[in-house]
Design an enzyme around this catalytic site. Structure first.
Site, PDB file in Angstrom:
ATOM      1  N   GLY A 134     -59.685  17.813  -1.208  1.00 17.73           N
ATOM      2  CA  GLY A 134     -60.502  17.161  -0.187  1.00 17.73           C
ATOM      3  C   GLY A 134     -59.637  16.380   0.776  1.00 17.73           C
ATOM      4  O   GLY A 134     -58.461  16.149   0.505  1.00 17.73           O
ATOM      5  N   THR A 141     -58.336   9.677  -6.091  1.00 15.88           N
ATOM      6  CA  THR A 141     -57.673   8.860  -7.109  1.00 15.88           C
ATOM      7  C   THR A 141     -58.684   8.029  -7.880  1.00 15.88           C
ATOM      8  O   THR A 141     -58.608   7.938  -9.114  1.00 15.88           O
ATOM      9  CB  THR A 141     -56.631   7.938  -6.444  1.00 15.88           C
ATOM     10  OG1 THR A 141     -55.860   8.716  -5.545  1.00 15.88           O
ATOM     11  CG2 THR A 141     -55.747   7.300  -7.468  1.00 15.88           C
ATOM     12  N   GLU A 363     -67.173   9.124  35.418  1.00 16.81           N
ATOM     13  CA  GLU A 363     -67.624   8.804  34.053  1.00 16.81           C
ATOM     14  C   GLU A 363     -69.147   8.692  33.992  1.00 16.81           C
ATOM     15  O   GLU A 363     -69.767   9.104  33.017  1.00 16.81           O
ATOM     16  CB  GLU A 363     -66.980   7.509  33.556  1.00 16.81           C
ATOM     17  CG  GLU A 363     -65.452   7.528  33.469  1.00 16.81           C
ATOM     18  CD  GLU A 363     -64.906   8.681  32.657  1.00 16.81           C
ATOM     19  OE1 GLU A 363     -65.603   9.188  31.750  1.00 16.81           O
ATOM     20  OE2 GLU A 363     -63.758   9.094  32.924  1.00 16.81           O
TER      21      GLU A 363
HETATM   22 ZN    ZN Z   1     -63.932  13.588  32.768  1.00 16.44          ZN
END
Ligand code: ZN
Length: 563
Positions: A134, A141, A363
């Site tokens: 994994g 552990t 953005e």
């Molecule tokens: Zn961008």
């Protein structure tokens, strides 16, 4: 059993036994003997002995040093002191959070260790080796320790890298030592567990054709491991070897996976939503967390995170809180911590106002498309603060961990990527070089969809990337016409997505202007701030799908709203 325990005690504590015996012989007996002598004679004997003491000590040191060199070859073959008794490990199954499936299999293993006598009577196979596979930080552990504790057997822990040395034969001798130690424990306690972390370091496929002999050291280490595992059939001492690794088992030498060696595998995956919440609860008890923090919401935010990463997030959040001189960690600190780990630390550039505005529109374009068109992902944060190579970012995460992506989701990624380009074009008529990473992203997904996943519109199916093309020795087996058709189809996906995105941003131009302004004013917007702005325009967030295993409170994944 008692004798074996006594022998183990002697082997572990021989130094103290020797010191007590030596002290009795060298000090107590002479004192008793000399107490019957005359004062002057006694002073004389003691004086001579004290005067010659330094020389005696020096001789002893030289002698012991030589013995040590002879015995241990200069200390190269020493194993790091990693022996731990089961009583001192004390990790119960209840301490391992999540991992329900892996725990069930591990519990079976505990039963196998405990019921060895019954198993032997029936003639069943006795367990010798088990693999845990994994990603790092998921609790391999911990689980191994829990097996040792619940079965009540000693636990020896080591890592594959401890066997790697430049000197030929040292690794092999360390393996021998480890198993010898385990055998001593097993004789005393009936069983013993050896845990080898990073097994792939020692267990990778052997190389037989190496002109420089460079691999012969790791070969000999692996060979020794195989020999020791085959020697575990001894009835009196039962040793179980648990190997843990991050990679898939194919990297291991096939000899290690044969019956009688590592023939059982437990796969340990990343925690799901409910488990992540438990993990947050567990670790938040160790830090001073504001009680107002909604752990369920954090668990949603931390999709795909491992327990170790969650612990790291909370520790980083504690740092942020300390820097802000707060006693309690609040939600904002955790959000900042996640962002720092995921996106890197901010470093500001000086930009012209026009450039900043263009970045803000770019953005905002990503943000609006993501919020309104993406079927599975949620916006997590939008920012125009520069970080490691990017001028701004709209970070998104899936609402719940997905193991497959369908056509709608991939189209959602492409549309989100194109949102920045579309916003620049709508607002300024020109576009910037800031779109290059977005385009690379969109193109890669569209290409994949058409060439490999059969998700195009004109009926071509199959993985065309497996057909040799270009300058291979088999020649070019893809016709130019077919390639053109595929590439046209790829371009069509991008065009269709772009049209949809442009129409959306045109229709929501007011929201675009608003978010650009918000970003310029505040530089970064968190999920709550983004949602509240959208709510002003009558756009609520999509409902969150119910956690698996609970009754669905809302319909699972709603269809993306039409643009
Ligand atoms: Zn961008």
């Amino acid at each position: 059993m008692l004798w074996a325990k006594f022998r183990l005690f002697l082997q572990r504590n021989w130094l103290w036994v020797a010191i007590i015996v030596g002290f009795t012989v060298a000090v107590l007996i002479p004192v008793w003997y000399m107490s019957g002598m005359e004062e002057s004679v006694r002073r004389y004997i003691v004086g001579i002995n004290v005067a010659s003491l330094p020389w005696g000590i020096l001789q002893t040191l030289v002698f012991v040093g030589f013995l040590y060199l002879l015995q241990y070859g200069g200390g190269f073959a020493q194993l790091k002191k990693s022996k731990i008794d089961a009583s001192s490990v004390k990790v119960r199954f209840t301490d391992v959070i999540g991992l329900a499936e892996a725990k069930r299999e591990a519990w079976e293993m505990v039963q196998l260790i405990k019921d060895r006598a019954a198993l032997k009577r029936v003639g069943g196979k006795i367990l010798h080796g088990m693999l845990m596979i994994g990603p790092p930080g998921c609790g391999k552990t911990m689980l191994a320790k829990a097996i040792a504790t619940e079965a009540g057997v000693p636990f020896l822990s080591t890592a594959g890298s401890e066997f790697v040395e430049v000197f030929v034969g040292v690794g092999a001798s360390r393996v021998r030592k480890l198993f010898k130690q385990a055998r001593q424990y097993a004789q005393a306690y009936g069983s013993c567990i050896i845990f080898i972390d990073e097994l792939e370091v020692v267990g990778k496929q052997r190389v037989f054709m190496d002109a420089f002999g460079g691999s012969s050291e790791s070969n000999s280490t692996l060979n020794q491991l195989l020999v020791e595992m085959d020697g575990l059939t001894d009835d009196k001492c039962h040793i179980v070897v648990i190997g843990a690794m991050n990679a898939r088992e194919e990297v291991l030498d096939p000899a290690l996976l044969r019956p009688g060696r590592f023939d059982r595998t437990i796969s340990i995956g990343r925690p799901n939503l409910a488990e992540r919440q438990e993990i947050f609860e567990y670790y938040s008890r160790k830090v001073h967390l504001d009680p107002a923090v909604d752990l369920a919401r954090l668990a949603r935010k931390a999709v795909y995170k491992t327990p170790a990463e969650i612990e790291n997030i909370l520790k980083e959040a504690a740092l942020v809180a300390v820097r802000g001189r707060r006693e309690l960690i609040n939600y904002k600190d955790i959000s900042t911590a996640i962002e720092r780990i995921e996106l890197g630390v901010a470093h500001r550039l000086t930009m012209s106002p026009r450039e900043r505005e263009m970045v803000a529109y770019h953005e905002a374009g990503h943000l609006i498309v993501l919020y309104l068109l993406h079927p599975t992902d949620d916006v997590f944060k939008a920012s125009i603060i520069q970080r490691a190579g990017s001028l701004g970012v709209v970070h998104h995460i899936p609402r719940e961990e997905l193991h497959l992506s369908d056509r709608e989701r991939l189209l959602g990624h492409i549309k989100t990527s194109l949102g920045g380009y579309a916003a620049e074009r709508l607002r300024y008529g020109v576009t910037t070089s800031g779109v290059s990473a977005d385009f690379a992203n969109a193109m890669t997904i569209a290409h994949e969809m058409i060439w490999r996943l059969g998700m195009g519109g004109d009926g071509l199916i199959g993985d065309f990337s497996v057909i040799p093309s270009g300058r291979t020795h088999e020649g070019d087996q893809l016709s130019e016409a077919l390639k053109e058709r595929l590439n046209n189809e790829t371009q069509r996906i991008l065009q269709d997505c772009y049209r949809e995105v442009e129409a959306l941003l045109r229709a929501e131009a007011r929201i675009l202007d608003r978010f650009a302004a918000e970003l310029l004013r505040r530089e970064e917007l968190d999920y709550d701030e983004i949602v509240s702005v959208f709510m002003e325009y009558g756009k609520p967030p999509r409902p969150i799908p119910a956690a698996p295993g609970t009754a669905p409170a809302a319909p699972p994944l709603p269809a993306p709203p039409a643009a």
